[in-house]
Design a protein around this motif. Structure first.
Motif, PDB file in Angstrom:
ATOM      1  N   GLY A 455       0.723  -1.301   0.031  1.00 21.27           N
ATOM      2  CA  GLY A 455      -0.368  -0.105   0.254  1.00 21.27           C
ATOM      3  C   GLY A 455       0.732   1.591   0.197  1.00 21.27           C
ATOM      4  N   SER A 456       1.983   1.153   1.008  1.00 23.78           N
ATOM      5  CA  SER A 456       2.776   2.171   0.523  1.00 23.78           C
ATOM      6  C   SER A 456       3.966   2.856  -0.637  1.00 23.78           C
ATOM      7  CB  SER A 456       3.857   2.097   1.568  1.00 23.78           C
ATOM      8  OG  SER A 456       3.039   1.906   2.637  1.00 23.78           O
ATOM      9  N   CYS A 457       3.927   1.473  -0.838  1.00 20.39           N
ATOM     10  CA  CYS A 457       4.720   1.177  -2.557  1.00 20.39           C
ATOM     11  C   CYS A 457       3.508   2.385  -2.948  1.00 20.39           C
ATOM     12  CB  CYS A 457       4.858   0.094  -3.232  1.00 20.39           C
ATOM     13  SG  CYS A 457       6.477  -0.724  -1.981  1.00 20.39           S
ATOM     14  N   ARG A 458       2.064   1.622  -3.381  1.00 15.95           N
ATOM     15  CA  ARG A 458       1.183   2.150  -4.133  1.00 15.95           C
ATOM     16  C   ARG A 458       1.596   3.777  -4.414  1.00 15.95           C
ATOM     17  NH1 ARG A 458      -1.933   5.244  -5.463  1.00 15.95           N
ATOM     18  NH2 ARG A 458      -4.088   5.771  -5.420  1.00 15.95           N
ATOM     19  N   ILE A 459       1.063   4.306  -3.245  1.00 14.34           N
ATOM     20  CA  ILE A 459       1.899   5.665  -2.364  1.00 14.34           C
ATOM     21  C   ILE A 459       2.759   6.674  -3.162  1.00 14.34           C
ATOM     22  CG2 ILE A 459       1.007   7.773  -0.680  1.00 14.34           C
ATOM     23  CD1 ILE A 459      -0.273   5.470   0.723  1.00 14.34           C
ATOM     24  N   HIS A 460       3.732   5.858  -2.500  1.00 13.35           N
ATOM     25  CA  HIS A 460       4.622   6.735  -3.012  1.00 13.35           C
ATOM     26  C   HIS A 460       5.789   5.902  -4.522  1.00 13.35           C
ATOM     27  CE1 HIS A 460       4.716   8.842   0.326  1.00 13.35           C
ATOM     28  NE2 HIS A 460       4.558   7.987   1.461  1.00 13.35           N
ATOM     29  N   ASN A 462       6.355   2.992  -5.548  1.00 13.91           N
ATOM     30  CA  ASN A 462       7.869   2.279  -5.784  1.00 13.91           C
ATOM     31  C   ASN A 462       8.544   1.039  -6.309  1.00 13.91           C
ATOM     32  OD1 ASN A 462      10.146   0.977  -5.012  1.00 13.91           O
ATOM     33  ND2 ASN A 462      11.174   2.026  -3.145  1.00 13.91           N
ATOM     34  N   VAL A 463       7.996   1.368  -7.423  1.00 11.46           N
ATOM     35  CA  VAL A 463       8.406   0.152  -8.097  1.00 11.46           C
ATOM     36  C   VAL A 463       8.556  -1.691  -7.914  1.00 11.46           C
ATOM     37  CG1 VAL A 463       8.216  -1.278 -10.610  1.00 11.46           C
ATOM     38  CG2 VAL A 463       7.441   1.344 -10.408  1.00 11.46           C
ATOM     39  N   GLU A 464      10.035  -1.357  -7.689  1.00  8.25           N
ATOM     40  CA  GLU A 464      10.670  -2.684  -7.059  1.00  8.25           C
ATOM     41  C   GLU A 464      10.062  -3.271  -5.791  1.00  8.25           C
ATOM     42  OE1 GLU A 464      14.357  -1.773  -5.062  1.00  8.25           O
ATOM     43  OE2 GLU A 464      14.468  -3.573  -4.696  1.00  8.25           O
ATOM     44  N   LEU A 465      10.281  -2.244  -4.924  1.00 11.48           N
ATOM     45  CA  LEU A 465       9.638  -3.203  -3.885  1.00 11.48           C
ATOM     46  C   LEU A 465       8.090  -3.360  -3.508  1.00 11.48           C
ATOM     47  CD1 LEU A 465      10.374  -3.257  -0.550  1.00 11.48           C
ATOM     48  CD2 LEU A 465       9.540  -0.902   0.287  1.00 11.48           C
ATOM     49  N   ALA A 466       7.397  -2.680  -4.191  1.00  5.59           N
ATOM     50  CA  ALA A 466       6.237  -3.669  -4.702  1.00  5.59           C
ATOM     51  C   ALA A 466       6.033  -4.396  -5.292  1.00  5.59           C
ATOM     52  CB  ALA A 466       4.992  -2.461  -5.379  1.00  5.59           C
ATOM     53  N   GLU A 467       7.120  -5.078  -6.507  1.00  4.31           N
ATOM     54  CA  GLU A 467       7.022  -6.188  -6.714  1.00  4.31           C
ATOM     55  C   GLU A 467       7.867  -7.007  -5.878  1.00  4.31           C
ATOM     56  OE1 GLU A 467       9.980  -5.183 -10.127  1.00  4.31           O
ATOM     57  OE2 GLU A 467       8.250  -4.931 -11.726  1.00  4.31           O
ATOM     58  N   ARG A 468       8.726  -6.839  -5.322  1.00  4.07           N
ATOM     59  CA  ARG A 468       8.650  -7.802  -3.937  1.00  4.07           C
ATOM     60  C   ARG A 468       7.496  -7.932  -2.999  1.00  4.07           C
ATOM     61  NH1 ARG A 468      13.387  -5.169  -1.173  1.00  4.07           N
ATOM     62  NH2 ARG A 468      12.736  -5.804   0.810  1.00  4.07           N
ATOM     63  N   ALA A 469       6.748  -6.949  -2.768  1.00  4.26           N
ATOM     64  CA  ALA A 469       6.229  -6.918  -1.558  1.00  4.26           C
ATOM     65  C   ALA A 469       4.665  -8.083  -2.595  1.00  4.26           C
ATOM     66  CB  ALA A 469       5.988  -6.448  -1.081  1.00  4.26           C
ATOM     67  N   SER A 470       4.737  -7.667  -3.598  1.00  2.66           N
ATOM     68  CA  SER A 470       3.373  -8.389  -4.685  1.00  2.66           C
ATOM     69  C   SER A 470       3.528  -9.734  -4.232  1.00  2.66           C
ATOM     70  CB  SER A 470       3.652  -7.603  -5.333  1.00  2.66           C
ATOM     71  OG  SER A 470       3.906  -7.851  -6.653  1.00  2.66           O
ATOM     72  N   TYR A 484      -3.558  -7.367  -6.565  1.00  2.00           N
ATOM     73  CA  TYR A 484      -3.564  -7.161  -8.142  1.00  2.00           C
ATOM     74  C   TYR A 484      -3.010  -5.503  -8.665  1.00  2.00           C
ATOM     75  CZ  TYR A 484      -3.291 -12.366  -7.565  1.00  2.00           C
ATOM     76  OH  TYR A 484      -2.715 -13.325  -7.246  1.00  2.00           O
ATOM     77  N   VAL A 485      -4.232  -5.592  -7.890  1.00  2.00           N
ATOM     78  CA  VAL A 485      -4.971  -3.553  -8.224  1.00  2.00           C
ATOM     79  C   VAL A 485      -3.478  -2.810  -8.367  1.00  2.00           C
ATOM     80  CG1 VAL A 485      -6.292  -1.890  -8.256  1.00  2.00           C
ATOM     81  CG2 VAL A 485      -7.523  -4.860  -8.087  1.00  2.00           C
ATOM     82  N   LEU A 486      -3.940  -3.325  -6.717  1.00  2.00           N
ATOM     83  CA  LEU A 486      -2.297  -2.467  -5.789  1.00  2.00           C
ATOM     84  C   LEU A 486      -0.923  -2.057  -6.481  1.00  2.00           C
ATOM     85  CD1 LEU A 486      -2.059  -2.938  -1.757  1.00  2.00           C
ATOM     86  CD2 LEU A 486      -3.150  -0.691  -3.416  1.00  2.00           C
TER      87      LEU A 486
END
Length: 650
Positions: A455-460, A462-470, A484-486
């Motif tokens: 959720g935080s990656c979505r606000i800011h 951050n593609v790389e961290l978002a990929e890791r979290a997802s 998936y939507v995030l």
DNA sequence: TTAGGGTTAG
């Protein structure tokens, strides 16, 4: 007897030689109630001591009594449970077994209850395993104990064994076994088991029992199977206030607040001699809060006062939360101030109310006042206060409070607390620190933690961290469409359209759908709902025309549509058209058209408020000179004079 | 001997 390893040697030796009546091999013949003996004064003494709660003295007196009766043991066991004393419980257990009561199924039931209450399921299991003549009471007590201990999965094998042994389940058995389905710590969903039990119930003619059927409604409710719960409820031959409350709670808990209110209305109007009670009120208040149906909520408040339910703490906690969620924090505070007695839940309700309105500092003040009142914080207190810090961007205060969980309150942070910290740091764009928290956690970061990070990656963006979290989230919650939507939104913001498409495919391939946006508004005590794609809405043409006109006027004043939130790679113009169809804009337009000047517009949304709707609502609050409250999944936005209370931080 | 619905958060 591994069971008694850690405890002092039994006291039997001390009294065995003082026994005046040598014991026959089997206990029951030696029972003072079954042989004619003068009533023992020591038995009487022990029983009196137990009834008065003097456990230690009772245990001492037990050493003086050569022939304790079944009743004496029953009271002793009960008193050990009340006194929360495992060691004394074990002493009593040992002594009664030595006295030949080891085959007494009544006392076995009591022992199982006792160990269960003390939280020692393995001891209860030992009692159960050691008993050969298991009556239905024994089976039921053990099922209940297993369920309470989170070993729901164990119940099913035993249920089969019980049936195979020719012991017939009764109405109590079914309620315990149904509860076992939902109260299991295991990863496997036990809904299928629950359905099997449902069939069993029908085959054995228990569909007429109100308790059993109500438990069944509740079981389906807890699995989110609202339809099944409804079928069972509708088919019940007799319903009472508990059945109605269970069904209302089912709707309220599963995002069907509107149906909850409808059913409550039906209960009030159509069913005679049925009065809602405090439990019913809690669910109905929840539903009002979920819909931001303030007028309905006020009516309920009046009803609560008339019925004298205002002394019930959970009712008042729900009332405070209802007012806060409807945007009326001051009234909630007043309700809190007028309480004569408050528990930790009341305080938590107030803390989270201030938190959801973005008043972090006041929330901390209330929390400190709670501590000064010598109320011990609960794990939820910390979720509430950390959430309040997060909404207000109070990072340092949040970190300090998080540390205090262990250092000052001797408690262990749970996964939820870690998720709050990740949210707090992540929202404040301290993603590295948030990621480090996840890395250093002493427990497995569950979906909540990874979800906060994503959720935080979505606000800011951050593609790389978002990929890791997802990547982790897709493993942990493969069917949660929101994740998936995030990720798709992160890609869209970075204009990585191929990746957006790839994630959308991933979603489709699993038969999942993006949760569509939905908003509600209460106008003249009626709740109206709007969906983003809503061609069937009778007002839709009028609203679209209104919004188009509004958008043109706003553009002249400097409004620029936030097209980056649109997940489609289409022309800007098309993106703007999509944005104008967002459900909260429809609700705002409906509110402006259908309410009078000076009236606050209150809207609820089922998802997070998007950037474009946020900036449009700010504009509207200024140009239409209206106060607008929008509650999204996270918090409350209070728009006034072109400014939002969240300070654009949400 | 045993029973069914609820409170605060995210």
């Amino acid at each position: 007897m591994w069971l008694f390893h850690h405890y002092p040697q039994p006291i039997r030796q001390q009294h065995s030689h003082t026994r005046r009546h040598p014991s026959p091999p089997h206990s029951h013949t030696r029972h003072p109630t079954s042989v004619t003996l003068p009533p023992s004064t020591t038995n009487h003494l022990i029983q009196t001591l137990c009834k008065k709660g003097h456990l230690k003295q009772a245990i001492k007196a037990l050493t003086q009594e050569p022939n304790p009766t079944q009743r004496t043991y029953e009271l002793l066991i009960h008193t050990c449970a009340l006194a929360n004393s495992l060691s004394d419980g074990v002493t009593v257990n040992k002594r009664l077994m030595d006295d030949g009561f080891d085959t007494d199924s009544f006392l076995a039931t009591k022992l199982i209850d006792m160990y269960s209450e003390l939280g020692f399921i393995e001891y209860a299991r030992k009692v159960f395993d050691g008993l050969s003549n298991r009556t239905i009471y024994v089976w039921n007590a053990f099922f209940q104990a297993l369920t309470l201990a989170g070993c729901g999965l164990d119940v099913f094998g035993l249920f089969c064994e019980m049936n195979a042994n020719g012991v017939k389940p009764d109405r109590f058995t079914y309620t315990y076994v149904l509860k076992a389905c939902v109260a299991s710590d295991s990863e496997v969903s036990l809904l299928a088991k629950g359905k099997e039990i449902h069939a069993h119930i029908l085959r054995h003619g228990f569909e007429v029992n109100v308790h059993v059927m109500t438990t069944l409604v509740d079981m389906y409710a807890r699995f989110g199977s609202v339809l099944e719960a409804g079928y069972v409820f509708d088919g019940m031959p007799a319903k009472n206030v508990v059945s109605w409350s269970a069904m209302i709670a089912c709707y309220a808990k599963n995002g069907r607040a509107y149906e909850a209110l409808q059913l409550f209305g039906e209960m009030m109007v159509e069913v005679d001699d049925l009065t809602p009670n405090s439990v019913t009120m809690v669910s109905v208040l929840q539903a009002c809060g979920a819909l931001a149906a303030l007028e309905q909520g006020k009516l309920l408040h009046a009803y609560i006062l008339r019925r004298g339910l205002d002394s019930v703490l959970p009712v008042i906690a729900s009332l405070i939360t209802m007012y806060a969620r409807c945007g009326n924090l001051e009234v909630g505070k007043r309700v809190f101030d007028q309480m004569r007695k408050r528990d930790v839940v009341s305080w938590n309700a107030l803390i989270s109310s201030y938190g959801m309105h973005g008043f972090g500092e006041q929330a901390i003040e209330i929390y400190n006042e709670m501590l000064r009142n010598k109320i011990k914080p609960s794990p939820i207190t910390f979720v509430s206060i950390l959430g309040a810090c997060s909404h207000a961007g109070l990072v340092d205060e949040g970190k300090r409070l998080f540390d205090s969980i262990t250092k000052e309150h001797n408690m262990r942070p749970t996964v939820e607390h870690y998720a709050c910290m990740v949210d707090l740091l992540g929202r404040a764009n301290r993603l590295d620190e948030a990621a480090k928290i996840v890395q250093d956690m002493r427990m497995e970061p569950g979906p909540k933690v990874w979800g906060s990070l994503l959720g935080s990656c979505r606000i800011h963006c951050n593609v790389e961290l978002a990929e890791r979290a997802s990547k982790r989230l897709f493993k942990l919650e493969p069917t949660n469409a929101g994740n998936y939507v995030l990720l798709a939104e992160v890609y869209a913001a970075a204009h990585l359209w191929d990746e957006v498409l790839r994630v959308k495919k991933l979603l489709q391939n699993q038969g999942l759908e993006k949760k569509s946006g939905c908003s509600w508004i209460e106008v003249k005590k009626k709740v109206y709902s709007f969906a983003s794609v809503d061609e069937f809405n009778p007002h839709i043409e009028q609203l679209h025309a209104f919004l188009l006109q509004l958008s043109m006027e706003m553009k002249e004043q400097g409004y620029r549509p936030e097209t980056k939130v649109v997940l489609y790679d289409v022309e800007e113009e098309e993106k703007e058209r999509i944005l104008l169809g967002h459900s909260e804009k429809l609700a705002v337009a409906f509110g402006l058209i259908n309410s009078s000047r000076g009236e606050t517009i209150r809207i609820t949304k089922n998802l997070r408020l998007c950037e474009d709707c946020h900036s449009v609502t700010k504009f509207v609050s200024k140009f239409a000179n209206r106060e607008i409250l929008v509650r999204d999944v996270n918090r409350i936005h209070h728009f006034k004079d072109g400014v939002c209370s969240c300070g654009d931080y949400w």
